[in-house]
Design a protein around this motif. Structure first.
Motif, PDB file in Angstrom:
ATOM      1  N   THR A   5     -20.508  -4.834  -6.842  1.00  0.00           N
ATOM      2  CA  THR A   5     -20.967  -6.215  -6.695  1.00  0.00           C
ATOM      3  C   THR A   5     -22.457  -6.229  -7.020  1.00  0.00           C
ATOM      4  OG1 THR A   5     -19.350  -6.694  -4.965  1.00  0.00           O
ATOM      5  CG2 THR A   5     -21.277  -8.141  -5.106  1.00  0.00           C
ATOM      6  N   ILE A   6     -22.850  -7.049  -7.980  1.00  0.00           N
ATOM      7  CA  ILE A   6     -24.250  -7.116  -8.396  1.00  0.00           C
ATOM      8  C   ILE A   6     -24.836  -8.424  -7.885  1.00  0.00           C
ATOM      9  CG2 ILE A   6     -25.829  -6.760 -10.323  1.00  0.00           C
ATOM     10  CD1 ILE A   6     -23.622  -4.694 -10.322  1.00  0.00           C
ATOM     11  N   ARG A   7     -26.000  -8.379  -7.267  1.00  0.00           N
ATOM     12  CA  ARG A   7     -26.618  -9.613  -6.793  1.00  0.00           C
ATOM     13  C   ARG A   7     -28.145  -9.545  -6.865  1.00  0.00           C
ATOM     14  NH1 ARG A   7     -24.388  -9.365  -0.689  1.00  0.00           N
ATOM     15  NH2 ARG A   7     -22.860 -10.632  -1.756  1.00  0.00           N
ATOM     16  N   ILE A   8     -28.720 -10.705  -7.081  1.00  0.00           N
ATOM     17  CA  ILE A   8     -30.171 -10.841  -7.038  1.00  0.00           C
ATOM     18  C   ILE A   8     -30.556 -11.073  -5.584  1.00  0.00           C
ATOM     19  CG2 ILE A   8     -32.168 -12.094  -7.908  1.00  0.00           C
ATOM     20  CD1 ILE A   8     -30.501 -10.757 -10.084  1.00  0.00           C
ATOM     21  N   VAL A   9     -31.561 -10.341  -5.099  1.00  0.00           N
ATOM     22  CA  VAL A   9     -31.987 -10.503  -3.707  1.00  0.00           C
ATOM     23  C   VAL A   9     -33.464 -10.892  -3.649  1.00  0.00           C
ATOM     24  CG1 VAL A   9     -30.254  -8.922  -2.790  1.00  0.00           C
ATOM     25  CG2 VAL A   9     -32.492  -8.026  -3.454  1.00  0.00           C
ATOM     26  N   ASP A  10     -33.822 -11.522  -2.563  1.00  0.00           N
ATOM     27  CA  ASP A  10     -35.190 -11.988  -2.336  1.00  0.00           C
ATOM     28  C   ASP A  10     -36.077 -10.799  -1.966  1.00  0.00           C
ATOM     29  OD1 ASP A  10     -37.566 -13.107  -1.365  1.00  0.00           O
ATOM     30  OD2 ASP A  10     -36.549 -14.883  -0.597  1.00  0.00           O
ATOM     31  N   GLY A  11     -36.894 -10.365  -2.924  1.00  0.00           N
ATOM     32  CA  GLY A  11     -37.742  -9.206  -2.686  1.00  0.00           C
ATOM     33  C   GLY A  11     -38.766  -9.417  -1.594  1.00  0.00           C
TER      34      GLY A  11
ATOM     35  N   ALA B 258     -22.289   5.507  -8.022  1.00  0.00           N
ATOM     36  CA  ALA B 258     -21.220   4.525  -7.821  1.00  0.00           C
ATOM     37  C   ALA B 258     -21.404   3.672  -6.568  1.00  0.00           C
ATOM     38  CB  ALA B 258     -19.870   5.241  -7.777  1.00  0.00           C
ATOM     39  N   PRO B 259     -22.513   2.925  -6.450  1.00  0.00           N
ATOM     40  CA  PRO B 259     -22.706   2.088  -5.255  1.00  0.00           C
ATOM     41  C   PRO B 259     -21.725   0.911  -5.233  1.00  0.00           C
ATOM     42  CG  PRO B 259     -24.369   1.590  -6.900  1.00  0.00           C
ATOM     43  CD  PRO B 259     -23.619   2.783  -7.413  1.00  0.00           C
ATOM     44  N   GLN B 260     -21.375   0.504  -4.018  1.00  0.00           N
ATOM     45  CA  GLN B 260     -20.534  -0.678  -3.878  1.00  0.00           C
ATOM     46  C   GLN B 260     -21.298  -1.942  -4.247  1.00  0.00           C
ATOM     47  OE1 GLN B 260     -19.553   0.826   0.252  1.00  0.00           O
ATOM     48  NE2 GLN B 260     -17.728  -0.386  -0.132  1.00  0.00           N
ATOM     49  N   GLN B 261     -22.602  -1.955  -3.929  1.00  0.00           N
ATOM     50  CA  GLN B 261     -23.429  -3.093  -4.274  1.00  0.00           C
ATOM     51  C   GLN B 261     -24.691  -2.621  -4.998  1.00  0.00           C
ATOM     52  OE1 GLN B 261     -24.242  -6.250  -1.571  1.00  0.00           O
ATOM     53  NE2 GLN B 261     -22.313  -6.040  -0.447  1.00  0.00           N
ATOM     54  N   ILE B 262     -25.096  -3.399  -5.989  1.00  0.00           N
ATOM     55  CA  ILE B 262     -26.368  -3.172  -6.663  1.00  0.00           C
ATOM     56  C   ILE B 262     -27.232  -4.394  -6.383  1.00  0.00           C
ATOM     57  CG2 ILE B 262     -27.534  -2.918  -8.886  1.00  0.00           C
ATOM     58  CD1 ILE B 262     -25.077  -1.433  -9.898  1.00  0.00           C
ATOM     59  N   LEU B 263     -28.365  -4.163  -5.732  1.00  0.00           N
ATOM     60  CA  LEU B 263     -29.268  -5.233  -5.329  1.00  0.00           C
ATOM     61  C   LEU B 263     -30.466  -5.239  -6.275  1.00  0.00           C
ATOM     62  CD1 LEU B 263     -29.200  -4.567  -1.468  1.00  0.00           C
ATOM     63  CD2 LEU B 263     -27.645  -5.991  -2.830  1.00  0.00           C
ATOM     64  N   LEU B 264     -30.643  -6.327  -6.997  1.00  0.00           N
ATOM     65  CA  LEU B 264     -31.736  -6.468  -7.953  1.00  0.00           C
ATOM     66  C   LEU B 264     -32.811  -7.345  -7.332  1.00  0.00           C
ATOM     67  CD1 LEU B 264     -29.636  -7.120 -11.210  1.00  0.00           C
ATOM     68  CD2 LEU B 264     -30.372  -4.924 -10.245  1.00  0.00           C
ATOM     69  N   SER B 265     -33.964  -6.763  -7.060  1.00  0.00           N
ATOM     70  CA  SER B 265     -35.014  -7.478  -6.348  1.00  0.00           C
ATOM     71  C   SER B 265     -35.718  -8.500  -7.239  1.00  0.00           C
ATOM     72  CB  SER B 265     -36.032  -6.485  -5.794  1.00  0.00           C
ATOM     73  OG  SER B 265     -37.052  -7.155  -5.092  1.00  0.00           O
ATOM     74  N   SER B 266     -36.093  -9.613  -6.656  1.00  0.00           N
ATOM     75  CA  SER B 266     -36.832 -10.649  -7.389  1.00  0.00           C
ATOM     76  C   SER B 266     -38.275 -10.260  -7.655  1.00  0.00           C
ATOM     77  CB  SER B 266     -36.800 -11.968  -6.599  1.00  0.00           C
ATOM     78  OG  SER B 266     -37.410 -11.795  -5.331  1.00  0.00           O
ATOM     79  N   GLU B 267     -38.738  -9.164  -7.038  1.00  0.00           N
ATOM     80  CA  GLU B 267     -40.082  -8.651  -7.282  1.00  0.00           C
ATOM     81  C   GLU B 267     -40.119  -7.161  -6.962  1.00  0.00           C
ATOM     82  OE1 GLU B 267     -42.770 -10.639  -4.403  1.00  0.00           O
ATOM     83  OE2 GLU B 267     -42.585  -8.756  -3.322  1.00  0.00           O
ATOM     84  N   PRO B 268     -41.004  -6.373  -7.540  1.00  0.00           N
ATOM     85  CA  PRO B 268     -42.059  -6.762  -8.475  1.00  0.00           C
ATOM     86  C   PRO B 268     -41.547  -7.096  -9.874  1.00  0.00           C
ATOM     87  CG  PRO B 268     -42.077  -4.399  -8.166  1.00  0.00           C
ATOM     88  CD  PRO B 268     -41.096  -4.951  -7.173  1.00  0.00           C
ATOM     89  N   TYR B 269     -40.397  -6.491 -10.272  1.00  0.00           N
ATOM     90  CA  TYR B 269     -39.814  -6.922 -11.546  1.00  0.00           C
ATOM     91  C   TYR B 269     -39.009  -8.188 -11.284  1.00  0.00           C
ATOM     92  CZ  TYR B 269     -37.457  -6.909 -16.025  1.00  0.00           C
ATOM     93  OH  TYR B 269     -37.012  -7.275 -17.262  1.00  0.00           O
ATOM     94  N   PRO B 270     -39.154  -9.201 -12.134  1.00  0.00           N
ATOM     95  CA  PRO B 270     -38.461 -10.459 -11.878  1.00  0.00           C
ATOM     96  C   PRO B 270     -37.010 -10.447 -12.349  1.00  0.00           C
ATOM     97  CG  PRO B 270     -39.832 -10.686 -13.829  1.00  0.00           C
ATOM     98  CD  PRO B 270     -40.098  -9.305 -13.279  1.00  0.00           C
ATOM     99  N   PHE B 271     -36.184  -9.666 -11.654  1.00  0.00           N
ATOM    100  CA  PHE B 271     -34.763  -9.672 -11.991  1.00  0.00           C
ATOM    101  C   PHE B 271     -34.203 -11.082 -11.808  1.00  0.00           C
ATOM    102  CE2 PHE B 271     -35.040  -5.045 -11.051  1.00  0.00           C
ATOM    103  CZ  PHE B 271     -34.414  -4.560 -12.188  1.00  0.00           C
ATOM    104  N   SER B 272     -33.270 -11.453 -12.676  1.00  0.00           N
ATOM    105  CA  SER B 272     -32.646 -12.768 -12.592  1.00  0.00           C
ATOM    106  C   SER B 272     -31.187 -12.675 -13.039  1.00  0.00           C
ATOM    107  CB  SER B 272     -33.406 -13.783 -13.462  1.00  0.00           C
ATOM    108  OG  SER B 272     -33.341 -13.407 -14.826  1.00  0.00           O
ATOM    109  N   GLU B 273     -30.514 -13.812 -13.080  1.00  0.00           N
ATOM    110  CA  GLU B 273     -29.090 -13.842 -13.418  1.00  0.00           C
ATOM    111  C   GLU B 273     -28.808 -13.209 -14.778  1.00  0.00           C
ATOM    112  OE1 GLU B 273     -26.736 -14.931 -11.289  1.00  0.00           O
ATOM    113  OE2 GLU B 273     -28.302 -15.353  -9.801  1.00  0.00           O
ATOM    114  N   LYS B 274     -29.766 -13.275 -15.699  1.00  0.00           N
ATOM    115  CA  LYS B 274     -29.526 -12.744 -17.040  1.00  0.00           C
ATOM    116  C   LYS B 274     -29.367 -11.224 -17.057  1.00  0.00           C
ATOM    117  CE  LYS B 274     -34.424 -12.374 -18.372  1.00  0.00           C
ATOM    118  NZ  LYS B 274     -35.479 -12.896 -19.279  1.00  0.00           N
TER     119      LYS B 274
END
Length: 268
Positions: free
Chosen positions: A239-245, A210-226
């Motif tokens: 809170t889910i966000r894409i971050v600069d890996g 149950a994290p307060q924030q989930i950070l999806l890295s732009s690399e090595p997997y190319p997470f994006s808004e989708k």
């Protein structure tokens, strides 16, 4: 009247894996096997000496135009490296593979970094500056990063977070990683900090953490808004966000910009 070139004098150094390496000083033909260290070499004004890089060395943009591309970080094209006749190869324990490094080290001076914390990264920058004849520039760069990133004010209340680097299977950055060190400096508490390195986790483990924030890295997997909805469904309160890996995991000169980025993440 022309004179023959003065041969490079050997400089005996220890790399970050404790290996003794005799490096011609200053090296004139450098192969970099690590994207962030390639960027560092160019930042130190050594671009003309970099003769080989990997296909992942995307910064600066001219790196793959000026130097030969010798494969990936995990699959070197050894015959292409031989053709370059390097007098220094720079690699990394985590990003490269042991068999390839051993084959190269049997022929050439191979200096290896081993980085899991900010002090490790600063030490690498200083040592690369020393062995390439750019010590003043490297020391100034490391001092600047230390000032901006190493002295970030401690957060009064940590934000629980999960940092994803891969999907199918889900993989996160956990303890013993450079990413985890930066998360802590930014004021995040890694909910998977009790696990080691880059573990696979299940959707059920994420929900239980149950994290307060989930950070999806732009690399090595190319997470994006989708991908946001996928994680929002698993953790509706997060809170889910894409971050600069690159700003979380490139441990060279790009760290000059990381402190400002981390502050922005924690105040939004």
């Amino acid at each position: 009247m022309s004179f023959p070139p003065i041969p490079s004098l050997p400089l005996s150094v220890t790399d970050q894996m404790g290996r003794r390496v005799a490096v011609p000083f200053p090296p004139q033909r450098i192969v970099s096997l690590v994207p962030s260290q390639t960027e560092l070499l160019f930042d130190l004004g050594l671009g003309e000496r970099v003769v080989g890089v990997t296909k992942f060395c995307i910064h600066p943009v001219e790196a793959r135009q000026k130097a030969a591309v010798i494969g990936g970080t995990k699959n070197f094209h050894l015959e292409e490296i031989d053709a370059l006749n390097p007098d220094l190869i720079i690699g990394n324990k985590e990003e490269n593979y042991q068999e390839g490094i051993e084959q190269l080290a049997a022929k050439y001076p191979v200096w290896m970094s081993d980085i899991s914390t900010l002090p490790d990264a600063l030490d690498m920058i200083r040592r690369v500056g020393l062995i390439t004849g750019r010590k003043p520039q490297a020391d100034a760069l490391a001092d600047n990063i230390q000032t901006t990133l190493g002295q970030m004010p401690a957060s009064e209340e940590q934000i629980s977070a999960a940092y994803f680097i891969w999907r199918k299977p889900y993989m996160v950055a956990a303890s013993g990683t450079f990413i985890d060190d930066l998360l802590q400096r930014a004021g995040f508490r890694n909910v998977f900090g009790q696990l080691g390195r880059y573990p696979e986790i299940s959707a059920e483990q994420l929900q239980a953490a149950a994290p307060q924030q989930i950070l999806l890295s732009s690399e090595p997997y190319p997470f994006s808004e989708k991908h946001l909805a996928e994680f929002q469904q698993l953790c509706p309160q997060a809170t889910i966000r894409i971050v600069d890996g690159e700003l979380f995991s490139w441990y060279g000169c790009r760290l000059q910009h990381t402190a400002a980025y981390l502050r922005e993440l924690t105040i939004r």
